[in-house]
Motif scaffolding. Sequence first.
Motif, PDB file in Angstrom:
ATOM      1  N   LEU A  62       0.866  -1.180   0.000  1.00 21.05           N
ATOM      2  CA  LEU A  62       0.000   0.000   0.000  1.00 21.05           C
ATOM      3  C   LEU A  62       0.907   1.236   0.000  1.00 21.05           C
ATOM      4  CD1 LEU A  62      -3.081   0.633   0.176  1.00 21.05           C
ATOM      5  CD2 LEU A  62      -2.740   0.993   2.632  1.00 21.05           C
ATOM      6  N   PRO A  63       1.242   1.773  -1.165  1.00 19.87           N
ATOM      7  CA  PRO A  63       2.209   2.880  -1.244  1.00 19.87           C
ATOM      8  C   PRO A  63       1.707   4.143  -0.565  1.00 19.87           C
ATOM      9  CG  PRO A  63       1.840   1.866  -3.406  1.00 19.87           C
ATOM     10  CD  PRO A  63       0.774   1.356  -2.493  1.00 19.87           C
ATOM     11  N   ARG A  64       2.658   4.980  -0.193  1.00 21.74           N
ATOM     12  CA  ARG A  64       2.303   6.231   0.465  1.00 21.74           C
ATOM     13  C   ARG A  64       1.486   7.146  -0.436  1.00 21.74           C
ATOM     14  NH1 ARG A  64       5.628   8.111   4.569  1.00 21.74           N
ATOM     15  NH2 ARG A  64       4.369  10.009   4.450  1.00 21.74           N
ATOM     16  N   PHE A  65       1.762   7.120  -1.749  1.00 24.06           N
ATOM     17  CA  PHE A  65       1.114   8.095  -2.613  1.00 24.06           C
ATOM     18  C   PHE A  65      -0.371   7.821  -2.846  1.00 24.06           C
ATOM     19  CE2 PHE A  65       3.104   5.023  -5.552  1.00 24.06           C
ATOM     20  CZ  PHE A  65       2.015   4.629  -6.309  1.00 24.06           C
ATOM     21  N   VAL A  66      -0.894   6.685  -2.382  1.00 26.02           N
ATOM     22  CA  VAL A  66      -2.342   6.451  -2.489  1.00 26.02           C
ATOM     23  C   VAL A  66      -3.050   6.767  -1.180  1.00 26.02           C
ATOM     24  CG1 VAL A  66      -1.936   4.635  -4.193  1.00 26.02           C
ATOM     25  CG2 VAL A  66      -2.323   4.000  -1.803  1.00 26.02           C
ATOM     26  N   GLN A  67      -2.298   7.173  -0.148  1.00 25.98           N
ATOM     27  CA  GLN A  67      -2.855   7.402   1.178  1.00 25.98           C
ATOM     28  C   GLN A  67      -3.036   8.896   1.440  1.00 25.98           C
ATOM     29  OE1 GLN A  67      -0.638   5.314   4.258  1.00 25.98           O
ATOM     30  NE2 GLN A  67       0.129   3.834   2.763  1.00 25.98           N
ATOM     31  N   TYR A  68      -4.159   9.239   2.040  1.00 19.27           N
ATOM     32  CA  TYR A  68      -4.454  10.621   2.381  1.00 19.27           C
ATOM     33  C   TYR A  68      -4.999  10.657   3.809  1.00 19.27           C
ATOM     34  CZ  TYR A  68      -3.965  11.379  -2.620  1.00 19.27           C
ATOM     35  OH  TYR A  68      -3.469  11.419  -3.897  1.00 19.27           O
ATOM     36  N   GLN A  69      -4.243  11.281   4.698  1.00 20.14           N
ATOM     37  CA  GLN A  69      -4.680  11.340   6.086  1.00 20.14           C
ATOM     38  C   GLN A  69      -4.221  12.647   6.716  1.00 20.14           C
ATOM     39  OE1 GLN A  69      -3.576   7.999   8.676  1.00 20.14           O
ATOM     40  NE2 GLN A  69      -5.552   8.275   9.686  1.00 20.14           N
ATOM     41  N   ASN A  70      -5.177  13.419   7.216  1.00 19.23           N
ATOM     42  CA  ASN A  70      -4.889  14.619   7.981  1.00 19.23           C
ATOM     43  C   ASN A  70      -5.994  14.787   9.023  1.00 19.23           C
ATOM     44  OD1 ASN A  70      -7.132  15.828   6.608  1.00 19.23           O
ATOM     45  ND2 ASN A  70      -5.762  16.428   4.921  1.00 19.23           N
ATOM     46  N   GLN A  71      -6.082  15.960   9.613  1.00 21.35           N
ATOM     47  CA  GLN A  71      -7.079  16.163  10.664  1.00 21.35           C
ATOM     48  C   GLN A  71      -8.507  16.066  10.144  1.00 21.35           C
ATOM     49  OE1 GLN A  71      -6.044  19.939  12.371  1.00 21.35           O
ATOM     50  NE2 GLN A  71      -4.432  19.076  13.669  1.00 21.35           N
ATOM     51  N   LYS A  72      -8.697  16.349   8.836  1.00 21.73           N
ATOM     52  CA  LYS A  72     -10.042  16.391   8.280  1.00 21.73           C
ATOM     53  C   LYS A  72     -10.461  15.112   7.569  1.00 21.73           C
ATOM     54  CE  LYS A  72      -9.980  21.408   7.562  1.00 21.73           C
ATOM     55  NZ  LYS A  72     -10.110  22.502   6.558  1.00 21.73           N
ATOM     56  N   ILE A  73      -9.496  14.339   7.064  1.00 20.35           N
ATOM     57  CA  ILE A  73      -9.876  13.226   6.200  1.00 20.35           C
ATOM     58  C   ILE A  73      -8.903  12.056   6.340  1.00 20.35           C
ATOM     59  CG2 ILE A  73      -8.541  14.037   4.210  1.00 20.35           C
ATOM     60  CD1 ILE A  73     -10.852  13.058   2.431  1.00 20.35           C
ATOM     61  N   THR A  74      -9.446  10.873   6.230  1.00 16.92           N
ATOM     62  CA  THR A  74      -8.646   9.658   6.092  1.00 16.92           C
ATOM     63  C   THR A  74      -9.217   8.914   4.895  1.00 16.92           C
ATOM     64  OG1 THR A  74      -8.233   9.494   8.467  1.00 16.92           O
ATOM     65  CG2 THR A  74      -7.907   7.504   7.158  1.00 16.92           C
ATOM     66  N   ALA A  75      -8.390   8.737   3.869  1.00 16.39           N
ATOM     67  CA  ALA A  75      -8.908   8.200   2.607  1.00 16.39           C
ATOM     68  C   ALA A  75      -7.803   7.500   1.839  1.00 16.39           C
ATOM     69  CB  ALA A  75      -9.516   9.315   1.762  1.00 16.39           C
ATOM     70  N   LEU A  76      -8.230   6.708   0.846  1.00 19.01           N
ATOM     71  CA  LEU A  76      -7.320   6.028  -0.071  1.00 19.01           C
ATOM     72  C   LEU A  76      -7.816   6.224  -1.493  1.00 19.01           C
ATOM     73  CD1 LEU A  76      -6.809   2.501   1.593  1.00 19.01           C
ATOM     74  CD2 LEU A  76      -5.165   4.382   1.569  1.00 19.01           C
ATOM     75  N   ARG A  77      -6.888   6.418  -2.412  1.00 14.62           N
ATOM     76  CA  ARG A  77      -7.211   6.318  -3.838  1.00 14.62           C
ATOM     77  C   ARG A  77      -6.853   4.887  -4.242  1.00 14.62           C
ATOM     78  NH1 ARG A  77      -7.991   9.325  -8.671  1.00 14.62           N
ATOM     79  NH2 ARG A  77      -6.998   8.335 -10.465  1.00 14.62           N
ATOM     80  N   PHE A  78      -7.884   4.125  -4.562  1.00 16.32           N
ATOM     81  CA  PHE A  78      -7.718   2.686  -4.781  1.00 16.32           C
ATOM     82  C   PHE A  78      -7.833   2.371  -6.266  1.00 16.32           C
ATOM     83  CE2 PHE A  78      -9.413  -1.659  -5.091  1.00 16.32           C
ATOM     84  CZ  PHE A  78      -8.456  -2.349  -4.352  1.00 16.32           C
ATOM     85  N   GLY A  79      -6.711   2.009  -6.884  1.00 18.14           N
ATOM     86  CA  GLY A  79      -6.720   1.610  -8.282  1.00 18.14           C
ATOM     87  C   GLY A  79      -7.174   0.168  -8.431  1.00 18.14           C
TER      88      GLY A  79
END
Length: 496
Positions: free
Chosen positions: A454-471
Amino acid sequence: MSSPVKLNFKQVITYQVGSATPIYLQLAQQFINAIQRSWLEPGVKLPGSRILAENLGLHRKTIIAALQELESQGWILVKPNVGTFVILPQATELLKNKITSFSSLSAYPEKAGFTFKTSDLLALEPIQQQPNDLICTDGTPDLRLSYFKNLTQGYSATLKRKSTPNKLGDLHHENKYFKNQLTNFLNGTRGLHILPDNVLITRSTEMSLFILAQTILQPNDVVVVAQLSYYKANMIFQQIGAKLQTIPVDEQGLSVDALKQLLKKQKIRAVYITPQHHYPTTVTLSADRRLALLSLAETYGFVIIEDDYDYDFQYDKSAMLPLASADVQGMVVYTGTFGKALFPNFRTGFIVAPKNVIQEARKYLHIIDPQGDVVLENVLAELIEEGDMHRYLKKSIKEYQARRDFVVQFINDHLSEWIAVNVPNGGLALWFTFKQPVVLQQLTSFFKQKKIVLPRFVQYQNQKITALRFGFGHLNTEELTQVLMAFVLFFEQEKN
């Protein structure tokens, strides 16, 4: 000067058995390196050929051949009945600093002897992959679906043509055949009204963005991007010295109202958008916002950089045409790729813009890629002309749509408590947002145990959102099941 007979030449002069370069030439090159580095100084008397042969563990004839090569190049002087001496060709200068330690001459310096600027902006974490690992991507095609046979036949036919060698040797050659075919393809599939003079062929979207940044941006120019945007585009704009301003994205795409407020405060040079399937959230920019964005560009004079990275992957007939198709004032620069559904090496990028922009952008292209790829372009042009590309896309799109629907159905059946998924009308990726707190670093570690990367560039996490871009495009149903079941197991573990 005394002879260096006691010197251990085996540590200084190295060679490799089985190399394509004959051993005597390897020895000659190593001796030259030793002289250039002041390991062997001018005037030094070399040991005899027998002693060198014993020291290096080689046949005497090999040593003699190496010495003859050195003599012919002017590095040594052979005086009969006296000895062999190191000299310097007139054009050679010794390095100022002598090397005092006798490490292997075959080793290259670990660090540069000069200073240079390093970039943290362009640093990308390499993917650590083991054999048989499954990799989660941000949306790539499945190479197993490609028409490999058609591509190899096209390459073979192109290389056999009598006209090909002349084109391969022609720098700054523009493949008019491919440009004409690509122009027709873009007009037919994207509603554009362009001529070949409006097209510049590149190797990738990233090259297109780099050339555009060089062409239309200056240091300190303000470029507006979404708060979540394509990371490589951001890197390219920042590397040239542009300042990024971010605005929100919602279910209708980039917030035009936020852009209006920003325009009242400062001058903007460009707005970068991925309107068809926003990267990374996959939402489509609404028709109203597209028209409003074009109107703002005409009013305030900023450039719209429209990156249409996966327009070819549309799953219904309601796909919106690019902003470039409605641009009548020349405010949009349109980029994309052709052949993304094929192997990566069979892919090419393009820029569509007014003729004067293309003329300037071509100057940068001719510096970084003067030759292009004539053979590849001919193969792609024939795929268009013969209708193979349309047939291939039609067939592959059915498979990709089935994979998208499979993932969405699996989440609705088994993961709806944890994951909300946005279902785009095209593209090769889905946007997963997590309904409950999840530490993505822990998810990554858990996946690693299951041989899933699960590479870092598909992960999005901050105070407002936790998400993944899943190909999903590059994985078949069995592989998708393996990855999705890993989500199930992880969340069951979280419950306990």
